[in-house]
Design an enzyme around this catalytic site. Structure first.
Site, PDB file in Angstrom:
ATOM      1  N   THR A 113       0.825  -1.214   0.000  1.00 29.39           N
ATOM      2  CA  THR A 113       0.000   0.000   0.000  1.00 29.39           C
ATOM      3  C   THR A 113       0.859   1.264   0.000  1.00 29.39           C
ATOM      4  O   THR A 113       1.991   1.247   0.503  1.00 29.39           O
ATOM      5  CB  THR A 113      -0.912  -0.004   1.255  1.00 29.39           C
ATOM      6  OG1 THR A 113      -1.468   1.294   1.430  1.00 29.39           O
ATOM      7  CG2 THR A 113      -0.150  -0.354   2.523  1.00 29.39           C
ATOM      8  N   ASP A 114       0.288   2.355  -0.493  1.00 33.41           N
ATOM      9  CA  ASP A 114       0.988   3.649  -0.431  1.00 33.41           C
ATOM     10  C   ASP A 114       1.184   4.108   1.022  1.00 33.41           C
ATOM     11  O   ASP A 114       2.039   4.946   1.297  1.00 33.41           O
ATOM     12  CB  ASP A 114       0.241   4.728  -1.243  1.00 33.41           C
ATOM     13  CG  ASP A 114      -1.212   4.944  -0.845  1.00 33.41           C
ATOM     14  OD1 ASP A 114      -1.687   4.298   0.116  1.00 33.41           O
ATOM     15  OD2 ASP A 114      -1.878   5.779  -1.497  1.00 33.41           O
ATOM     16  N   GLU A 115       0.382   3.540   1.930  1.00 31.24           N
ATOM     17  CA  GLU A 115       0.442   3.999   3.324  1.00 31.24           C
ATOM     18  C   GLU A 115       1.772   3.666   3.994  1.00 31.24           C
ATOM     19  O   GLU A 115       2.081   4.215   5.047  1.00 31.24           O
ATOM     20  CB  GLU A 115      -0.725   3.413   4.127  1.00 31.24           C
ATOM     21  CG  GLU A 115      -2.066   3.851   3.573  1.00 31.24           C
ATOM     22  CD  GLU A 115      -3.232   3.583   4.496  1.00 31.24           C
ATOM     23  OE1 GLU A 115      -3.045   3.603   5.723  1.00 31.24           O
ATOM     24  OE2 GLU A 115      -4.338   3.355   3.974  1.00 31.24           O
TER      25      GLU A 115
ATOM     26  N   TYR B 289      -1.512  -0.256  11.294  1.00 28.70           N
ATOM     27  CA  TYR B 289      -1.803  -0.957  10.016  1.00 28.70           C
ATOM     28  C   TYR B 289      -0.648  -0.776   9.040  1.00 28.70           C
ATOM     29  O   TYR B 289      -0.094  -1.751   8.531  1.00 28.70           O
ATOM     30  CB  TYR B 289      -3.102  -0.425   9.392  1.00 28.70           C
ATOM     31  CG  TYR B 289      -3.236  -0.763   7.918  1.00 28.70           C
ATOM     32  CD1 TYR B 289      -3.422  -2.082   7.500  1.00 28.70           C
ATOM     33  CD2 TYR B 289      -3.151   0.229   6.931  1.00 28.70           C
ATOM     34  CE1 TYR B 289      -3.522  -2.401   6.139  1.00 28.70           C
ATOM     35  CE2 TYR B 289      -3.250  -0.082   5.577  1.00 28.70           C
ATOM     36  CZ  TYR B 289      -3.433  -1.395   5.183  1.00 28.70           C
ATOM     37  OH  TYR B 289      -3.519  -1.706   3.840  1.00 28.70           O
TER      38      TYR B 289
ATOM     39  N   LYS C 159       2.046  -3.424   7.420  1.00 31.67           N
ATOM     40  CA  LYS C 159       2.169  -3.631   5.970  1.00 31.67           C
ATOM     41  C   LYS C 159       3.609  -3.357   5.518  1.00 31.67           C
ATOM     42  O   LYS C 159       4.134  -4.061   4.652  1.00 31.67           O
ATOM     43  CB  LYS C 159       1.202  -2.732   5.196  1.00 31.67           C
ATOM     44  CG  LYS C 159      -0.255  -3.129   5.292  1.00 31.67           C
ATOM     45  CD  LYS C 159      -0.570  -4.493   4.696  1.00 31.67           C
ATOM     46  CE  LYS C 159      -0.470  -4.526   3.170  1.00 31.67           C
ATOM     47  NZ  LYS C 159      -0.920  -5.843   2.636  1.00 31.67           N
TER      48      LYS C 159
HETATM   49  P1  NAD Z   1     -10.357  -6.945   2.788  1.00 27.22           P
HETATM   50  O1  NAD Z   1     -10.338  -6.698   4.251  1.00 27.22           O
HETATM   51  O2  NAD Z   1     -11.606  -6.679   2.000  1.00 27.22           O
HETATM   52  O3  NAD Z   1      -9.970  -8.467   2.480  1.00 27.22           O
HETATM   53  C1  NAD Z   1      -9.004  -9.155   3.216  1.00 27.22           C
HETATM   54  C2  NAD Z   1      -9.240 -10.648   3.013  1.00 27.22           C
HETATM   55  O4  NAD Z   1      -8.197 -11.353   3.695  1.00 27.22           O
HETATM   56  C3  NAD Z   1     -10.570 -11.142   3.594  1.00 27.22           C
HETATM   57  O5  NAD Z   1     -11.216 -12.008   2.681  1.00 27.22           O
HETATM   58  C4  NAD Z   1     -10.153 -11.886   4.856  1.00 27.22           C
HETATM   59  O6  NAD Z   1     -11.050 -12.938   5.204  1.00 27.22           O
HETATM   60  C5  NAD Z   1      -8.782 -12.404   4.466  1.00 27.22           C
HETATM   61  N1  NAD Z   1      -7.913 -12.651   5.615  1.00 27.22           N
HETATM   62  C6  NAD Z   1      -7.656 -11.804   6.661  1.00 27.22           C
HETATM   63  N2  NAD Z   1      -6.825 -12.413   7.532  1.00 27.22           N
HETATM   64  C7  NAD Z   1      -6.531 -13.634   7.023  1.00 27.22           C
HETATM   65  C8  NAD Z   1      -5.717 -14.713   7.462  1.00 27.22           C
HETATM   66  N3  NAD Z   1      -5.047 -14.649   8.617  1.00 27.22           N
HETATM   67  N4  NAD Z   1      -5.627 -15.811   6.672  1.00 27.22           N
HETATM   68  C9  NAD Z   1      -6.314 -15.885   5.500  1.00 27.22           C
HETATM   69  N5  NAD Z   1      -7.118 -14.917   5.055  1.00 27.22           N
HETATM   70  C10 NAD Z   1      -7.219 -13.792   5.800  1.00 27.22           C
HETATM   71  O7  NAD Z   1      -9.136  -6.119   2.223  1.00 27.22           O
HETATM   72  P2  NAD Z   1      -8.882  -5.465   0.788  1.00 27.22           P
HETATM   73  O8  NAD Z   1      -9.334  -4.071   0.830  1.00 27.22           O
HETATM   74  O9  NAD Z   1      -9.406  -6.377  -0.260  1.00 27.22           O
HETATM   75  O10 NAD Z   1      -7.295  -5.445   0.764  1.00 27.22           O
HETATM   76  C11 NAD Z   1      -6.566  -6.505   0.161  1.00 27.22           C
HETATM   77  C12 NAD Z   1      -5.088  -6.172   0.230  1.00 27.22           C
HETATM   78  O11 NAD Z   1      -4.841  -4.947  -0.448  1.00 27.22           O
HETATM   79  C13 NAD Z   1      -4.551  -5.997   1.647  1.00 27.22           C
HETATM   80  O12 NAD Z   1      -3.273  -6.573   1.711  1.00 27.22           O
HETATM   81  C14 NAD Z   1      -4.464  -4.481   1.809  1.00 27.22           C
HETATM   82  O13 NAD Z   1      -3.462  -4.123   2.730  1.00 27.22           O
HETATM   83  C15 NAD Z   1      -4.129  -4.070   0.396  1.00 27.22           C
HETATM   84  N6  NAD Z   1      -4.537  -2.688   0.068  1.00 27.22           N
HETATM   85  C16 NAD Z   1      -5.857  -2.333   0.124  1.00 27.22           C
HETATM   86  C17 NAD Z   1      -6.216  -1.023  -0.218  1.00 27.22           C
HETATM   87  C18 NAD Z   1      -7.652  -0.585  -0.221  1.00 27.22           C
HETATM   88  O14 NAD Z   1      -7.920   0.574  -0.559  1.00 27.22           O
HETATM   89  N7  NAD Z   1      -8.617  -1.437   0.120  1.00 27.22           N
HETATM   90  C19 NAD Z   1      -5.240  -0.100  -0.588  1.00 27.22           C
HETATM   91  C20 NAD Z   1      -3.901  -0.506  -0.612  1.00 27.22           C
HETATM   92  C21 NAD Z   1      -3.575  -1.808  -0.305  1.00 27.22           C
END
Ligand code: NAD
Length: 324
Positions: free
Chosen positions: A123-125, A147, A151
């Site tokens: 992530t950009d964060e 968080y 990451k």
């Molecule tokens: P989300 O919370 O919708 O999905 C996370 C998924 O991971 C869920 O299905 C959850 O059940 C699963 N999960 C969590 N812990 C787990 C574990 N211990 N074992 C197996 N599965 C597990 O999140 P998202 O928004 O889809 O984000 C996905 C990825 O993208 C993350 O790594 C997040 O850091 C990254 N990201 C998200 C954003 C955003 O804007 N949403 C931005 C930058 C990066």
């Protein structure tokens, strides 16, 4: 190509799996997901009958399950994470466990099974906050929330496995995603669903925090470009090209519902709230031909329409999370 998608039942992971399996009848994809509060198999229903689809209900922190899943795979696309900043402020434990320990367990298993490529979704964060200009892939990580610190830990660990062990790792760092199937605790779906319910929308502080918005489908296209064309050991930014203050975003959402600013509840600012995130994504554009394709106005309108038409998806999730 046989791939494992961790966190494939979540917002971005499920978009990635749906895209991949819908586009290719011969694709083989194993989803490993713990189904935490933010993951649901309903997100994968459209591809559940695909012959190449396998779902494994398991934890990335469980070495035995991870070992079984990794057998014979060509690549891992690692989305699984605890992903909500506010929850990490309430308690960092699950973030360190899943994001750092879970990633280490996956990396070790990928090495043992000689998996061809490991794409870590970051992530950009991880960079902290930037007042002016944009971060490049060379900018030093300086995360501010539990968080983003977790990451950054997993992101650097993945890169270290390339440097130390020669594992074929690529890391993507993207901006804020929006689109369908996003758990309604994040600002876009929270505000949309509150507006659909006739409830106020909670705006943090003075709303001047700036984020770059990326449609989830553009993010997933960027991930595929890096998976297939990225250089091992390198980081690639995936940006959306639409920087907005939270106040401006709120105004656009209110306008879409014909609602006024009387619907906004000003709430105390998030602790340690980063002011601005901004990615320079020139590298992926120049080297891999990436460009976001979804104009923000179109993507936002389609997202609003999706939540309007899918109350049966978000109402129980919001009830269970005490958000309704
Ligand atoms: P989300 O919370 O919708 O999905 C996370 C998924 O991971 C869920 O299905 C959850 O059940 C699963 N999960 C969590 N812990 C787990 C574990 N211990 N074992 C197996 N599965 C597990 O999140 P998202 O928004 O889809 O984000 C996905 C990825 O993208 C993350 O790594 C997040 O850091 C990254 N990201 C998200 C954003 C955003 O804007 N949403 C931005 C930058 C990066």
């Amino acid at each position: 190509m046989r791939i494992v998608v961790t966190g494939g039942a979540g917002f971005i992971g499920s978009e990635y799996v749906r895209r991949r399996l819908t586009a290719d009848p011969a694709a083989r994809t194993t989803v490993l997901d713990k189904l935490t509060y933010s993951g649901t198999e309903a997100n994968l229903a459209p591809v559940a009958a695909h012959p190449g689809y396998t779902f494994v209900h398991g934890d990335i922190c469980d070495p035995e399950v991870v070992d079984q899943v990794m057998e014979g795979q060509d690549a891992v696309v690692h989305f699984a994470a605890e992903s909500h900043v506010d929850r990490s402020i309430d308690g960092a434990g699950p973030f360190v466990r899943t994001n750092v320990l879970g990633t280490q367990i996956l990396l070790d298993a990928a090495r043992r099974h000689r998996v061809g490529r490991f794409l870590h979704v970051s992530t950009d964060e991880v960079y902290g906050s930037i007042a002016k200009g944009s971060w490049t892939e060379e900018s030093p990580p300086a995360p501010n929330s539990p968080y983003s610190a977790s990451k950054a830990g997993s992101d650097l660990l993945a890169l270290a496995y390339h440097r130390t062990h020669g594992l074929d790792v690529v890391v993507t760092r993207c901006s804020n995603n929006y689109g369908p199937h996003q758990f309604p605790e994040k600002v876009v779906p929270l505000f949309i669903t509150n507006l659909l319910d006739g409830k106020p929308v909670p705006l943090y502080g003075d709303g001047r925090n700036v984020r770059d918005w990326l449609h989830v489908s553009d993010h997933c296209r960027g991930i595929d470009l890096v998976l297939h064309g990225g250089r091992a050991g390198e980081v690639y930014h995936i940006g959306g090209g639409t920087e907005l203050s939270n106040r401006r975003l709120t105004g656009l959402l209110l306008d879409a519902f014909g609602a006024g600013w009387d619907r906004v509840a000003h709430v105390a600012d998030r602790k340690g709230h980063d002011l601005r995130y901004s990615l320079d994504d020139g590298k992926i554009r120049e080297q891999l031909g990436y460009a976001p394709q979804v104009p923000f106005a179109d993507g936002l309108a389609a997202t609003i329409a999706w939540y309007r038409e899918h109350r049966s998806w978000w109402e129980p999730l919001k009830e269970r999370a005490g958000l309704r």
